[in-house]
Design a protein around this motif. Structure first.
Motif, PDB file in Angstrom:
ATOM      1  N   ALA A   1       0.876  -1.229  -0.009  1.00 19.09           N
ATOM      2  CA  ALA A   1       0.191   0.022   0.006  1.00 19.09           C
ATOM      3  C   ALA A   1       0.858   1.061   0.101  1.00 19.09           C
ATOM      4  O   ALA A   1       1.841   1.113   0.862  1.00 19.09           O
ATOM      5  CB  ALA A   1      -0.943  -0.103   1.336  1.00 19.09           C
ATOM      6  N   LEU A   2       0.517   2.310  -0.746  1.00 21.67           N
ATOM      7  CA  LEU A   2       1.412   3.346  -0.948  1.00 21.67           C
ATOM      8  C   LEU A   2       0.715   4.584  -0.076  1.00 21.67           C
ATOM      9  O   LEU A   2      -0.389   4.711  -0.714  1.00 21.67           O
ATOM     10  CB  LEU A   2       1.735   3.774  -2.524  1.00 21.67           C
ATOM     11  N   ILE A   3       1.204   4.897   0.772  1.00 18.66           N
ATOM     12  CA  ILE A   3       0.685   5.986   1.456  1.00 18.66           C
ATOM     13  C   ILE A   3       1.157   7.330   1.161  1.00 18.66           C
ATOM     14  O   ILE A   3       2.301   7.785   0.990  1.00 18.66           O
ATOM     15  CB  ILE A   3       0.796   6.052   3.005  1.00 18.66           C
TER      16      ILE A   3
ATOM     17  N   ILE B   1       5.302  13.006  -5.821  1.00 17.12           N
ATOM     18  CA  ILE B   1       4.561  12.467  -7.051  1.00 17.12           C
ATOM     19  C   ILE B   1       4.965  13.748  -8.154  1.00 17.12           C
ATOM     20  O   ILE B   1       5.054  13.133  -9.238  1.00 17.12           O
ATOM     21  CB  ILE B   1       3.093  12.632  -6.958  1.00 17.12           C
ATOM     22  N   GLU B   2       5.304  14.912  -7.915  1.00 18.18           N
ATOM     23  CA  GLU B   2       5.428  16.033  -8.652  1.00 18.18           C
ATOM     24  C   GLU B   2       6.900  15.781  -9.393  1.00 18.18           C
ATOM     25  O   GLU B   2       7.015  16.121 -10.503  1.00 18.18           O
ATOM     26  CB  GLU B   2       5.554  17.308  -7.930  1.00 18.18           C
TER      27      GLU B   2
ATOM     28  N   MET C   1       7.380   6.810  -8.826  1.00 22.83           N
ATOM     29  CA  MET C   1       6.245   5.774  -9.295  1.00 22.83           C
ATOM     30  C   MET C   1       5.256   5.421  -8.407  1.00 22.83           C
ATOM     31  O   MET C   1       5.243   5.362  -7.304  1.00 22.83           O
ATOM     32  CB  MET C   1       7.180   4.363  -9.489  1.00 22.83           C
ATOM     33  N   LEU C   2       4.047   5.377  -8.900  1.00 22.84           N
ATOM     34  CA  LEU C   2       2.748   5.008  -8.197  1.00 22.84           C
ATOM     35  C   LEU C   2       2.318   3.365  -8.527  1.00 22.84           C
ATOM     36  O   LEU C   2       1.794   2.679  -7.790  1.00 22.84           O
ATOM     37  CB  LEU C   2       1.697   5.964  -8.397  1.00 22.84           C
ATOM     38  N   THR C   3       2.979   3.013  -9.763  1.00 24.06           N
ATOM     39  CA  THR C   3       2.061   1.995 -10.282  1.00 24.06           C
ATOM     40  C   THR C   3       2.679   0.389  -9.663  1.00 24.06           C
ATOM     41  O   THR C   3       2.165  -0.518 -10.040  1.00 24.06           O
ATOM     42  CB  THR C   3       2.547   1.900 -11.839  1.00 24.06           C
TER      43      THR C   3
ATOM     44  N   ALA D   1      -3.088   6.297 -12.396  1.00 24.16           N
ATOM     45  CA  ALA D   1      -3.147   5.131 -11.597  1.00 24.16           C
ATOM     46  C   ALA D   1      -4.383   4.254 -11.400  1.00 24.16           C
ATOM     47  O   ALA D   1      -4.308   3.264 -11.485  1.00 24.16           O
ATOM     48  CB  ALA D   1      -2.322   5.286 -10.266  1.00 24.16           C
ATOM     49  N   VAL D   2      -5.341   5.285 -10.953  1.00 28.04           N
ATOM     50  CA  VAL D   2      -6.672   4.380 -10.887  1.00 28.04           C
ATOM     51  C   VAL D   2      -7.236   3.906 -12.179  1.00 28.04           C
ATOM     52  O   VAL D   2      -7.777   2.759 -12.278  1.00 28.04           O
ATOM     53  CB  VAL D   2      -7.776   5.658 -10.303  1.00 28.04           C
TER      54      VAL D   2
END
Length: 379
Positions: A6-8, A47-48, A52-54, A84-85
């Motif tokens: 899980a990425l907080i 994020i900016e 990576m989020l994926t 990502a969603v």
């Protein structure tokens, strides 16, 4: 449950506000989520920068927006979250995240609801009853109760509360396309004490299970923490916490709208955290602002910006005043003082603005006067 983390995502800078200690609540969320899966952390600056989020199994968003300032540009943070969603990664947003990106309607569309400036509000922080959907049982929590949130018709309610006879949404979810990339929101979690609630933890677990498509199973949550007790503390009234030497009988007023699990004592937005190493940390709106330590014959206070003013040790920028009942303040060094006296007593008073500090000091004086009158009447 899953090997992917899980990425907080924690809000910083323009994606935070003065009223939420997001770093602290993200750490508390970490403790809840690790009961289900690995966790890693990223802030909105990351994020900016294109981090990576994926690789995440789930994105958990703990951000905000300062309603008193112009809305921050959204795209650099919001675009990667939306992408990502769309790629099938589910997203859970909590508490003040509903205030974020207020000038970009895509966030409200993704979330399935929003905080509406001038309409949405919350009563004074305190104990309230949360009514989640089955199979979860109703529970009480010390938290803010967001009310009059705008919720889309296709968002499925997962928890509600009632205020003044009106039912308000506290949590909801919505499925993603083809069963992937669902989104959920919980309005709970103003302070770290909220995540001490077994019910709040169970609600977060249930939302995570729904988003990941796994069967919900209850998890044993930790019991009360045995904390070091080298000073006594009790809440006298809203944002008034009395301190006394260890082992003392400490005056109480019967004030019950507080949170106290032996380690954390919260009254309004003032929180005292007993530390394993001794002493206690003082928190204002989720941010540590100072520390107190019991000494032989006194109480040491480390509070940046504090100055002695008669019976008071005042740190206006931190929104904290310590009022001595017995003992005498002695300046130690910049931002530090000692309340001298074998039987010292002090009350921590909290208020984010000078007028609130002054009003609560007057309330403290009134409480003392009332207690004195009661003693005289029963003498």
């Amino acid at each position: 449950m899953t090997d992917r983390p899980a990425l907080i995502v924690t809000g910083v800078g323009a994606h935070a506000d003065p009223w939420h200690g997001l770093a602290a609540t993200s750490a508390a969320l970490d403790g809840v989520l690790t009961e289900r899966m690995p966790v890693r952390h990223l802030d909105t600056d990351g994020i900016e920068r294109g981090e990576m989020l994926t690789d995440a199994a789930l994105i958990v968003v703990n951000i905000s927006g300062d309603l008193a300032t112009d809305a921050a540009a959204a795209s650099a943070v919001l675009d990667p979250l939306i992408d990502a969603v769309a790629a099938g990664i589910p997203l859970l947003a909590v508490h003040s995240s509903s205030l974020a990106f207020r000038d970009d309607p895509r966030w409200a569309e993704l979330l399935g609801g929003r905080w509406v400036p001038g309409v949405t509000m919350h009563p004074q922080i305190g104990w309230s009853l949360v009514q989640p959907t089955a199979p979860l049982a109703p529970f009480r929590v010390y938290d803010e109760r967001y009310s009059h949130l705008e919720v889309d018709d296709d968002s499925a309610l997962r928890a509600i509360h009632t205020d003044d006879g009106i039912t308000h949404a506290l949590a909801w979810s919505r499925p993603g396309a083809d069963g992937r990339g669902g989104v959920a929101y919980s309005a709970l979690g103003h302070g770290v004490e909220a995540y001490r609630s077994t019910g709040t933890r169970a609600l977060i677990h249930a939302l995570v299970d729904e988003l990941l498509g796994t069967a919900h199973t209850a998890i044993e949550t930790p019991g009360d923490v045995a904390a070091s007790r080298d000073l006594e503390a009790t809440a006298l009234d809203y944002e008034l916490i009395a301190l006394a030497p260890p082992g003392s009988d400490i005056a109480a007023t019967g004030f019950t709208d507080r949170f106290d699990d032996g380690e954390l004592l919260a009254s309004g937005y003032l929180l005292l955290e007993h530390l394993p190493t001794g002493g206690a940390a003082l928190h204002s709106h989720g941010r540590e602002v100072g520390r107190v330590t019991a000494l032989d014959g006194g109480l040491r206070v480390d509070l940046p910006g504090a100055e002695v003013d008669g019976r008071m040790l005042r740190a206006a920028e931190a929104g904290i005043v310590l009022v001595a009942d017995t003992g005498e303040w002695q300046s130690d060094r910049a931002g530090s003082a000692i309340l001298r006296g074998a039987e010292w007593r002090a009350v921590v008073v909290h208020g984010p603005a000078p007028v609130k500090l002054d009003n609560r000091v007057r309330l403290l004086d009134d409480l003392r006067a009332a207690s004195e009158m009661q003693r005289e009447q029963h003498a």
